[in-house]
Design a protein around this motif. Structure first.
Motif, PDB file in Angstrom:
ATOM      1  N   THR A  53       0.959  -1.162  -0.136  1.00  0.00           N
ATOM      2  CA  THR A  53      -0.122   0.162   0.036  1.00  0.00           C
ATOM      3  C   THR A  53       0.931   1.209   0.003  1.00  0.00           C
ATOM      4  O   THR A  53       2.046   1.399   0.873  1.00  0.00           O
ATOM      5  CB  THR A  53      -0.906   0.102   1.070  1.00  0.00           C
ATOM      6  N   ASP A  85      -1.151  -3.916  -6.024  1.00  0.00           N
ATOM      7  CA  ASP A  85      -0.810  -3.065  -4.813  1.00  0.00           C
ATOM      8  C   ASP A  85      -1.928  -1.925  -4.842  1.00  0.00           C
ATOM      9  O   ASP A  85      -2.445  -1.632  -5.778  1.00  0.00           O
ATOM     10  CB  ASP A  85       0.606  -2.193  -5.342  1.00  0.00           C
ATOM     11  N   THR A  86      -1.993  -1.371  -3.735  1.00  0.00           N
ATOM     12  CA  THR A  86      -3.109  -0.224  -3.440  1.00  0.00           C
ATOM     13  C   THR A  86      -2.618   1.253  -3.264  1.00  0.00           C
ATOM     14  O   THR A  86      -1.638   1.237  -2.551  1.00  0.00           O
ATOM     15  CB  THR A  86      -4.062  -0.451  -2.325  1.00  0.00           C
ATOM     16  N   ARG A 128      -6.872  -0.086  -6.470  1.00  0.00           N
ATOM     17  CA  ARG A 128      -5.814  -1.089  -6.670  1.00  0.00           C
ATOM     18  C   ARG A 128      -5.301  -1.009  -8.244  1.00  0.00           C
ATOM     19  O   ARG A 128      -6.035  -0.684  -9.082  1.00  0.00           O
ATOM     20  CB  ARG A 128      -6.712  -2.399  -6.422  1.00  0.00           C
ATOM     21  N   GLN A 140      -8.824   4.778  -2.219  1.00  0.00           N
ATOM     22  CA  GLN A 140      -8.022   3.616  -2.571  1.00  0.00           C
ATOM     23  C   GLN A 140      -8.150   2.968  -3.605  1.00  0.00           C
ATOM     24  O   GLN A 140      -9.478   2.349  -3.922  1.00  0.00           O
ATOM     25  CB  GLN A 140      -8.371   2.511  -1.165  1.00  0.00           C
ATOM     26  N   VAL A 170      -3.066   4.820  -1.931  1.00  0.00           N
ATOM     27  CA  VAL A 170      -3.929   5.761  -1.312  1.00  0.00           C
ATOM     28  C   VAL A 170      -3.790   7.168  -1.640  1.00  0.00           C
ATOM     29  O   VAL A 170      -2.734   7.669  -1.638  1.00  0.00           O
ATOM     30  CB  VAL A 170      -3.696   5.374   0.263  1.00  0.00           C
TER      31      VAL A 170
END
Length: 122
Positions: free
Chosen positions: A28, A54-55, A95, A93, A57
């Motif tokens: 993240t 993967d994220t 992805r 958020q 933010v």
């Protein structure tokens, strides 16, 4: 017939196990670091290794900015295509998918001021 059912259940369990391992490997990232999603973030991805899953933010003031997922043409021109996904929560958020991922802020002048990122996820 029962053996086929057990084999299918084992296959499903194995697939789920691989999915959990892959998700556990996902990272993240807070776009822009402590400053968040703001002007001049165009260079933020440099030196980072991103993977599909993967994220990202995006933290920002929703009254002042947004996040728009665009294609390369939208990224290069700072234009939002009809139907583009627009995020407005201020705590988005997202992805990453495998390949190129492009994001801009489409508030007037923001993308042109470096509020955009291009990320290649392996």
């Amino acid at each position: 017939m029962g053996a086929v059912g057990r084999g299918s259940a084992m296959m499903v369990a194995l697939v789920l196990c691989f999915m959990v391992v892959e998700m556990a490997d996902a990272a993240t990232y807070t776009v822009g670091g402590a400053a968040g999603w703001t002007f001049n973030t165009v260079g933020w991805p440099r030196g980072k290794r991103f993977r599909a899953g993967d994220t990202l933010v995006f933290n920002y003031n929703p009254g002042a900015h947004n996040v728009v997922a665009v294609n390369k043409a939208g990224y290069d021109s700072c234009k939002t295509a009809r139907g583009a996904k627009v995020y407005r929560s201020g705590k988005d958020q997202i992805r990453l998918v495998r390949g190129q991922n492009y994001f801009i802020c489409n508030f007037v002048g923001h993308c042109e001021s470096g509020m955009k990122i291009a990320i290649n996820a392996a």
